[in-house]
Each structure stands twice: as C-alpha cells, then as structure tokens.
Scaffold this active site. Structure first.
Site, short mmCIF file in Angstrom:
data_model
loop_
_atom_site.label_atom_id
_atom_site.label_comp_id
_atom_site.label_asym_id
_atom_site.label_seq_id
_atom_site.Cartn_x
_atom_site.Cartn_y
_atom_site.Cartn_z
N ARG A 1 5.33 -13.03 9.55
CA ARG A 1 5.94 -11.73 9.26
C ARG A 1 7.29 -11.63 9.96
NH1 ARG A 1 2.67 -7.61 9.43
NH2 ARG A 1 4.20 -6.02 9.92
N LYS B 1 4.62 0.29 9.22
CA LYS B 1 4.63 1.62 8.61
C LYS B 1 3.98 2.67 9.49
CE LYS B 1 3.07 0.08 4.75
NZ LYS B 1 2.44 -0.07 3.44
N GLU C 1 0.87 -1.17 0.00
CA GLU C 1 0.00 0.00 0.00
C GLU C 1 0.91 1.23 0.00
OE1 GLU C 1 -2.85 0.27 3.21
OE2 GLU C 1 -3.46 2.27 2.51
P1 ATP Z 1 2.76 -2.36 7.78
O1 ATP Z 1 2.10 -3.01 8.94
O2 ATP Z 1 4.19 -2.07 7.98
O3 ATP Z 1 2.01 -1.20 7.22
P2 ATP Z 1 1.55 -3.83 5.80
O4 ATP Z 1 1.39 -5.28 5.77
O5 ATP Z 1 0.34 -3.05 6.11
O6 ATP Z 1 2.75 -3.48 6.71
P3 ATP Z 1 1.67 -3.46 3.02
O7 ATP Z 1 2.19 -2.33 2.24
O8 ATP Z 1 0.21 -3.73 2.98
O9 ATP Z 1 2.14 -3.23 4.49
O10 ATP Z 1 2.48 -4.78 2.71
C1 ATP Z 1 2.91 -5.20 1.44
C2 ATP Z 1 3.36 -6.63 1.57
O11 ATP Z 1 4.46 -6.73 2.45
C3 ATP Z 1 2.25 -7.50 2.13
O12 ATP Z 1 2.18 -8.67 1.36
C4 ATP Z 1 2.69 -7.76 3.53
O13 ATP Z 1 2.23 -9.00 3.96
C5 ATP Z 1 4.22 -7.72 3.42
N1 ATP Z 1 4.80 -7.34 4.71
C6 ATP Z 1 4.59 -6.21 5.41
N2 ATP Z 1 5.25 -6.24 6.58
C7 ATP Z 1 5.91 -7.42 6.63
C8 ATP Z 1 6.77 -8.05 7.59
N3 ATP Z 1 7.10 -7.47 8.73
N4 ATP Z 1 7.27 -9.27 7.28
C9 ATP Z 1 6.97 -9.86 6.13
N5 ATP Z 1 6.16 -9.33 5.19
C10 ATP Z 1 5.63 -8.13 5.43
MG MG Z 2 -1.36 -2.82 5.01
#
Ligand code: ATP
Ligand code: MG
Length: 578
Positions: free
Chosen positions: A267, A277, A42
């Site tokens: 994760r 984020k 995102e």
């Molecule tokens: P955040 O909680 O940091 O905002 P998010 O999952 O909301 O992370 P996205 O931009 O939606 O962030 O994530 C893009 C991809 O990265 C998704 O497939 C998510 O599962 C993966 N991802 C995000 N954080 C991690 C993590 N700590 N370990 C592994 N994969 C991750």
């Molecule tokens: Mg997200």
C-alpha cells in the site's frame, strides 16, 4: 515498521512484478488469455492518494494488456456507507482520467452470494453459530494456541439451512447468530479458524433498502463478486496476504463460474500525511479540516482543490512503482510531480503576497506604461501579455531591507535592482510606520533607458524582483498551505496517544491582501498559475467569484526564495525532509 523514503523505480520500460505475472498468465493462456481487473472501493469515505495508486495500477494493467477494468462498490457494510460517497468516488475516478468498463455493486450480487451460502451449508462447509463476538474470540485461540470448536459446529445441514433462512427473514436479533465457514480451528492462519461469512444486521442499505437483514463479510463476498464479474486478477494490498487462503477456499468451494486469483502489493504511505479513510473521516468529523475537500487533505477532492492535476497524480503513481514490501514515499516526490506538470502548462503572472508600497519619484504622475511579459517561457505558444506599470507599485515586503547584508541582491537603500519585465530602480529613502516600526513605503528612482530590463550601457544588476501596479492591482486572499501533520510519520505515536497530536498547527496561513496583476482577476476557478518566484497557485474552485478570485498555493517553487534566505535554525523546510 516502515522503511522511509523508498527510492523511485526507474521510469524505464521494466515491468513491475504484477505486470510480469499478468504477462506470463496471458502467454500461458490462463483465464483464456483474458485480463480483467477491478477497482473495489467501499463507499464509506472519499478516495485518497492510496486509492489513486490502486486505480492507476488496475486500469494501467488493462491498458497495457488489452483487458477490461470494472468499478465495483464493495457495499457490504450498510451502516457506514452512503450515496454521497458512491457519487464522489465515481467523480474522482473519472477525474483521474479513467473510464471503467462495467459498474457493479456488491449489493447487486447479494442474492447469488446468499445462494452460495446455502450451497456451502448443503456441502457441510458452513454452519450457523450462536456464539456472540466475545465468546467466539475466546474460542478462536491465539497465534500460539489452537482454537476450540464452537458448540454449534455439529449442527445438521437441515437445522443450519432452516436457521440461515430465518436469519435472512429477520427472525433473530442483531448479533444473535452468524453463519461461519467450517474450515479448521487449529489452522496456523487465524483467518481460517471458522471465519464469519454472514452477520445479522437490522440496518437499511443505501441500495437494497430493508430487503436484507443479513450482510456478507468482506472475506466471503469479495472472491464471489470477483468470480461473478469474471475478474482474472484481483489486486489488493498486502494486509490481505494472509486472507488469500480464505479467498481461495471460498472461490474453490462455491460453484462459481470462474476462478480469479488474488495478488497483493504494498500500500502507499506518504510522509506527513495519513492515508486511511477512517482517520480522514475523523479529521473531517472533528473539524480539524474544512471538509473532505480541504486542500490539505490527501483525498482526491482535496488534492484537486489544492491544484493537483490528474496527470501529475498519474505521473506520481507511475514513478513510485509497485512493490511487494511496504515503504513510505517522501511527499517531495508528490510535489515534484506537480511542479513538473505545471511548469509546462501553467501561465506565469506576478503577485505580491505581502505588499510594500514602492513610489517611483521620477515617473510621471498618472502615466501608465504597458510592458510586455512572457506567459510561459516553457511554452512559446502561450504568447505574451501586457502588464501595466505606473508611479506607485507594490513589491514584496521581503524584497526590501533597511540593513541589507552584502549578499542581499534585492532592494536596499542606495541599491539598484531590475523590476521584472520593466526597469532598473534605485532605492532612495524609506518611511517607517511609527506604530509598528516597520517600513511602510520606499521611494526610488527609475532609469527610463532600461525599459524591458536591460541597460544600454551594459550596466548589470544582480537582482530581479516582481511588482504590481498599485492602481491596477487586484486584491485577493491567498492561502498558503503546509503539511497537515508536523511529524514525518504521523501515525507513529507513543502508546496511548492519538495521531492527532501530530497535527501541524501552522498548516494554513491566509494572506488577506495579496496584490495581483490585473490579468488574474479573470482566471477561471480551478485554473492554475505560477506566481513568479513564489510557486504554483490555483483559483479556488469553491470560493472564487467572477472578478474576485481566491487563491490556494498548490506547491512552492523548488528552490523557493524563502529557502535561499538564511532561515533561523529551528525553521522547518517548506517541503518535507531532504
Ligand atoms: P482505507 O484503509 O483508507 O479505508 P481501504 O483499503 O479500506 O482503505 P477500500 O475502499 O476498501 O479502502 O479500498 C479500495 C481499494 O483501494 C482496495 O483495493 C485497496 O487495497 C486500495 N487501497 C486503499 N488504500 C490504499 C493505499 N494506501 N495504497 C494502495 N492501495 C490502496
Ligand atoms: Mg476497506
């Protein structure tokens, strides 16, 4: 609760569980034997180490099984997203060393996603609900009590279609209505209790402008984007495991061209840092750090500025493996991946971080000796360079002691040491600064017969210290970084407290007057170097000027000098917990 310090998977050829699954799918000819993954960020922040793990996983699967990997921006929340983030994400994925096959935006599918919503309405599988968020929550029930149906659940298809179209046209106030899936208000899975598919949002979008007044939810849009792109394996983190039934419901009830599968993995969490984020955004907005690229942040732009290399990050992701259970990786593993990488590639140089003047009594005034120094003992092809030596040098303040204990093998009154690549010197006297009481200068003699670092008479010295010629030295600021958080698990805070209480007040130390050997003046911004006996440093990509570099410490050497020294009992180890 996280299990600390998962041990790394052996780097052997053993497949991890997702690879096994994909291999089996390919063998069975599922999805026509195709492998097509996507990385779906995102654009609401900068990518971090957790994303790097997801990127490496998605791209490496397609490299291994000969498939394709898309970059898809999951841009369904216009109020938190921006073009700045879109651009930084593309830059970071490329920097990490990956090229996507197709580039998509969820917003590019908005029309199709909407058409599927009308299809669900026509099938009697979705309805427009007038409850506000609070009323909806009240009726949803709890984990132990079933929910109650919304009073709007029984609306006719025609009425629902009419209302949905008017929602789209912007006729209703924000939050006044939602489109909900009609699934099961008694489901043990809360996500299946008539989840919201569309909400009204009078917000402009960074790509679609004011075209849309309704925006799809993640749970609704994600499976549809996957299907429309022809994704075969939709990999996400474990929090989405209990969203999978909804993923499958959307996929199976919309007449999509293709049926992808969701697979969840653990994760990444790393000690002494946060990988979210939302939390990183707070650190940036509240100015606890200098920006998204602050070298202390676990963002890819911060790590890059810190001196992390793409290959070190890929190695790290490979070594930690892919698991089904959440754990926290010791930050030392990240640092080791960087050390292993830079040890092979970074040229060596001498830099005195906390300078002390050393005057060689018997060295001729005005004379300069050019000494041969090896650029990288790990890489003979890196060759050697000349380092100027003269009567007045700088040595490290810590390398001289007035009252030295027996096992202090560096310089002390009457003691002889080797100056790296140069000569043996013996300390004769020292001067104290009357104001501070600290040593301000040491006077020594050198033995001209020991040029190059060996005595012809076979005499040995126990210590070798580095130095820089004062007349030739480059003066540069050097920033030493420590963990941004003082707590190993910064997010674990007592009820009512904030993770910011765990910030490390000593995460940055600036040494304004480090003295570097002259070759370092020309080091290009972004290039790494090993300061002998200290660690790996990088010429800061933003603040360095031609001839005037600024250095960031990327990582200290494994058994750094400071750690061999007996530290006070309350001292914190330089690199995480052992
Ligand atoms: P955040 O909680 O940091 O905002 P998010 O999952 O909301 O992370 P996205 O931009 O939606 O962030 O994530 C893009 C991809 O990265 C998704 O497939 C998510 O599962 C993966 N991802 C995000 N954080 C991690 C993590 N700590 N370990 C592994 N994969 C991750
Ligand atoms: Mg997200």
């Amino acid at each position: 609760m996280s299990a600390p310090h998962a041990t790394p998977e052996p780097a052997a050829e053993r497949l991890h569980f997702i690879e096994e699954r994909v291999q089996a799918d390919v063998a069975q000819g599922l999805h026509g034997g195709r492998v097509h993954t996507r990385f779906p960020p995102e654009p609401n922040g900068y990518l971090h180490l957790g994303h790097a793990k997801s990127i490496c996983l998605n791209f490496s699967l397609t490299q291994r099984f000969g498939g394709r990997c898309n970059l898809r921006f999951d841009d369904t929340n216009p109020t938190t997203e921006s073009v700045e983030y879109v651009e930084s994400i593309q830059r970071d994925v490329k920097w990490l060393g990956f090229e996507w096959n197709e580039l998509y935006f969820a917003s590019g599918f908005f029309e199709s996603i909407y058409e599927f919503a009308e299809e669900l309405v026509r099938k009697g599988l979705a309805y427009v609900c007038d409850l506000d968020a609070e009323a909806m929550r009240e009726l949803r029930g709890t984990l132990t009590a079933p929910g109650k149906p919304s009073p709007f659940r029984g609306r006719s298809v025609d009425e629902n279609l009419d209302l949905l179209r008017r929602m789209r046209a912007g006729e209703f106030a924000e939050g006044a209505r939602t489109l909900r899936a009609k699934i099961d208000m008694a489901s043990p899975n809360m996500n299946m209790r008539d989840p919201v598919l569309y909400r009204i949002l009078h917000a402009d979008h960074h790509r679609t402008g004011s075209a849309w007044r309704i925006y799809p939810t993640y749970d609704y849009a994600h499976p549809l984007c996957d299907a429309l792109e022809g994704i075969t394996h939709s990999i996400c983190t474990l929090e989405f495991e209990n969203h999978r039934p909804l993923y499958d419901w959307v996929r199976d009830n919309c007449s999509t061209p293709h049926k992808p599968e969701q697979i969840e993995f653990a994760r990444l969490n790393v000690t002494y840092t946060v990988l979210s984020k939302r939390k990183l955004l707070r650190l940036v907005n509240e100015k606890h750090v200098s920006g998204w690229d602050d070298p202390r942040l676990p963002t890819l732009s911060g790590l890059r500025r810190r001196g992390y290399t793409p290959s070190a990050l890929r190695t790290f992701c490979e070594r930690i493996g892919v698991a089904k259970f959440n754990s926290t990786i010791d930050v030392v593993q990240l640092e080791n991946a960087l050390r292993d990488d830079l040890n092979k590639t970074a040229p060596r140089a001498m830099a005195v971080l906390r300078p002390l003047r050393l005057v060689i009594e018997n060295f001729p005034e005005g004379e300069v000796d050019e000494l041969e120094a090896v650029n990288n003992p790990e890489d003979p092809a890196a060759g050697s360079r000349k380092v100027p030596f003269s009567k007045v040098l700088y040595i490290e303040r810590d390398d001289f002691r007035v009252d030295a204990p027996k096992d202090f093998f560096r310089l002390a009154p009457g003691k002889e040491v080797r100056l790296r690549y140069a000569y043996f010197v013996t300390a004769k006297s020292f001067t104290l600064d009357p104001a501070t009481g600290e040593v301000s200068e040491v006077v020594c003699t050198y033995d001209p017969a020991t040029r190059g670092g060996n005595a012809p008479d076979g005499r040995k010295v126990k210590g070798t210290i580095h130095w820089v010629s004062a007349a030739h030295a480059v003066n540069a600021p050097v920033r030493l970084y420590d963990h941004l958080f003082a707590a190993e698990f910064p997010e674990e805070v007592p009820e009512g407290q904030d993770f910011l209480v765990n910030l490390n007040p000593k995460s940055l130390e600036v040494l304004p007057n480090a003295q570097l050997e002259p070759s370092l003046a020309q080091l290009a911004p972004g290039k790494s170097v090993q300061f002998e006996r200290h660690g790996y440093f990088v010429a800061d990509a933003l603040d360095s000027r031609p001839g005037a570099p600024v250095f960031n410490r990327s990582v200290a050497l494994r058994d750094s000098w400071a750690k061999i020294e007996k530290k006070p009992a309350n001292a914190k180890p330089a690199s995480g917990r052992k």
